[in-house]
Design a protein around this motif. Structure first.
Motif, mmCIF file in Angstrom:
data_model
loop_
_atom_site.group_PDB
_atom_site.id
_atom_site.type_symbol
_atom_site.label_atom_id
_atom_site.label_comp_id
_atom_site.label_asym_id
_atom_site.label_seq_id
_atom_site.Cartn_x
_atom_site.Cartn_y
_atom_site.Cartn_z
ATOM 1 N N ARG A 170 47.575 28.741 38.850
ATOM 2 C CA ARG A 170 46.779 27.930 39.784
ATOM 3 C C ARG A 170 45.935 28.806 40.709
ATOM 4 O O ARG A 170 44.762 28.523 40.955
ATOM 5 N N ASP A 173 43.337 31.165 38.485
ATOM 6 C CA ASP A 173 42.222 30.420 37.899
ATOM 7 C C ASP A 173 41.631 29.446 38.912
ATOM 8 O O ASP A 173 41.107 28.405 38.547
ATOM 9 N N GLY A 174 41.723 29.798 40.197
ATOM 10 C CA GLY A 174 41.226 28.928 41.255
ATOM 11 C C GLY A 174 39.912 29.436 41.816
ATOM 12 O O GLY A 174 38.953 29.681 41.089
ATOM 13 N N THR A 175 39.866 29.622 43.125
ATOM 14 C CA THR A 175 38.669 30.123 43.783
ATOM 15 C C THR A 175 38.602 31.643 43.686
ATOM 16 O O THR A 175 39.572 32.306 43.308
ATOM 17 N N ASP A 176 37.455 32.192 44.069
ATOM 18 C CA ASP A 176 37.331 33.647 44.087
ATOM 19 C C ASP A 176 38.345 34.261 45.042
ATOM 20 O O ASP A 176 38.935 35.307 44.755
ATOM 21 N N GLU A 177 38.564 33.592 46.184
ATOM 22 C CA GLU A 177 39.501 34.108 47.166
ATOM 23 C C GLU A 177 40.941 34.076 46.654
ATOM 24 O O GLU A 177 41.696 35.039 46.795
ATOM 25 N N SER A 178 41.325 32.949 46.052
ATOM 26 C CA SER A 178 42.701 32.847 45.556
ATOM 27 C C SER A 178 42.934 33.822 44.404
ATOM 28 O O SER A 178 44.010 34.407 44.291
ATOM 29 N N ARG A 179 41.918 34.018 43.571
ATOM 30 C CA ARG A 179 42.063 34.969 42.464
ATOM 31 C C ARG A 179 42.206 36.393 42.982
ATOM 32 O O ARG A 179 43.040 37.166 42.486
#
Length: 275
Positions: A170, A173-179
C-alpha cells in the motif's frame, strides 16, 4: 533517497561480527537458544507497544497492539522454558526484567527504533517473514515443548506477516512520499537481515541434533518471497551490505539499552512487588 544515519557499533566491533562474547549465564546450549527465541519476540513486542495511541488510525493501533501481545506471549513461553532448563529458579519474568543488556540474545533487527510507520512496517515484514519460516521448521523440532510453542506461534506470525505485506504494498505503490518513506525504511532495516541467517557454533550444534533448523536452508525462499512482494510494491530490494552481527552474543546497538530502561523500570524499582 535520504542518507541513512550511522550505526553505533560496540567498542572493538566490526560489521562482520568480530566480537569477544561475554560468558553466558549457563553452558547449556538449549538455554542460550531459548533466550534467542524469547528475546527476539520480547524486544519486538516491546517496540510495537510504543505505537499504542500513536498509530495512524484506531484500527492500526489495535492491530499493532495485538501483534505485540502475540510476541510477548511467545516470549513468555520460551523464557519460562529457558528458566526451567537453567535450573536457577528464574522464570520468564525474571529473565525479562532482571537481566542486563549484555545478557540479551535478540537480533539487532528487533531492537531498532520504530521510526515512522513505514520503517516499522519494513522491520515487521523482514522479521515476520523470517520468523514464520523459523517456526514452521521448529514444528518438527526434536524437543516436543519447542515444537508445541512453534506450532501455536506460526499461526500468529502468519497474521503479522500478512499485515506487514499489505502495508508495504500500500505504501510502496502509493504516493511519491509514501514510496520514498517505505524504501527508506527497507534500506534502514535491510542491513540487519544477514544476522537472522547466521549459523554460529551454537546454531550448528543444535541443528545437528534436531533442536534448531539450518537457517541457510530457507534463505533462498525468504529472498524470493521478498523480491516478489517488493516488485509488486514497486520497491527495490535492499542491496547486500557487510553483515552486522553480534546480537546473538550479547553485543547490541545503543537502542536496546534505552528500551530496557523503560521496560524494566517498575520491576527493578519494586523488586518485591506482587502483581
Amino acid at each position: 533517497m535520504a542518507s541513512l544515519p550511522p550505526i553505533d557499533l560496540p567498542s572493538g566491533a566490526t560489521g562482520a561480527g568480530a566480537f569477544d562474547a561475554p560468558a553466558p549465564d549457563t553452558n547449556t546450549p538449549l538455554f542460550d537458544y531459548l533466550l534467542r527465541l524469547g528475546d527476539d519476540s520480547l524486544i519486538l513486542g516491546q517496540r510495537l507497544s510504543e505505537w499504542c495511541s500513536h498509530a495512524p488510525s484506531v484500527e492500526v493501533d489495535l492491530s499493532l497492539a495485538n501483534i505485540a501481545l502475540d510476541l510477548i506471549g511467545q516470549a513468555t513461553f520460551f523464557l519460562d522454558y529457558a528458566g526451567e532448563v537453567e535450573g536457577k529458579g528464574r522464570d520468564g519474568d525474571r529473565l525479562a526484567f532482571h537481566r542486563d543488556v549484555l545478557d540479551f540474545r535478540n537480533c539487532w533487527l528487533v531492537e531498532q527504533p520504530n521510526g515512522d510507520f513505514a520503517q516499522t512496517m519494513a522491520r515487521q515484514l523482514l522479521f515476520s517473514t523470517w520468523q514464520k519460516r523459523l517456526f514452521q521448521h521448529l514444528v518438527g523440532c526434536a524437543d516436543a515443548r519447542i515444537a508445541a510453542i512453534a506450532e501455536k506461534a506460526v499461526k500468529e506470525v502468519s497474521y503479522h506477516q500478512e499485515l506487514a505485506m499489505e502495508w508495504v504494498i500500500r505504501l510502496g505503490d502509493g504516493t511519491d512520499e509514501s514510496r520514498r518513506r517505505m524504501q527508506d525504511g527497507l534500506d534502514w532495516m535491510g542491513r540487519f537481515v544477514p544476522e537472522l541467517f547466521e549459523m554460529d557454533d551454537l546454531a550448528c550444534f543444535l541443528a545437528g541434533r534436531g533442536l534448531a533448523p539450518d537457517l541457510a536452508a530457507f534463505r533462498a525462499d525468504y529472498d524470493a518471497q521478498l523480491h516478489a512482494l517488493l516488485t509488486e510494491a514497486t520497491l527495490t530490494v535492499p542491496a547486500d551490505q557487510r553483515p552486522i552481527l553480534g546480537g546473538r552474543r550479547g553485543h547490541h546497538s545503543e537502542h536496546l539499552g534505552h528500551l530496557l530502561c523503560t521496560m524494566q523500570f517498575l520491576p527493578r524499582t519494586y523488586p518485591d512487588a506482587a502483581w
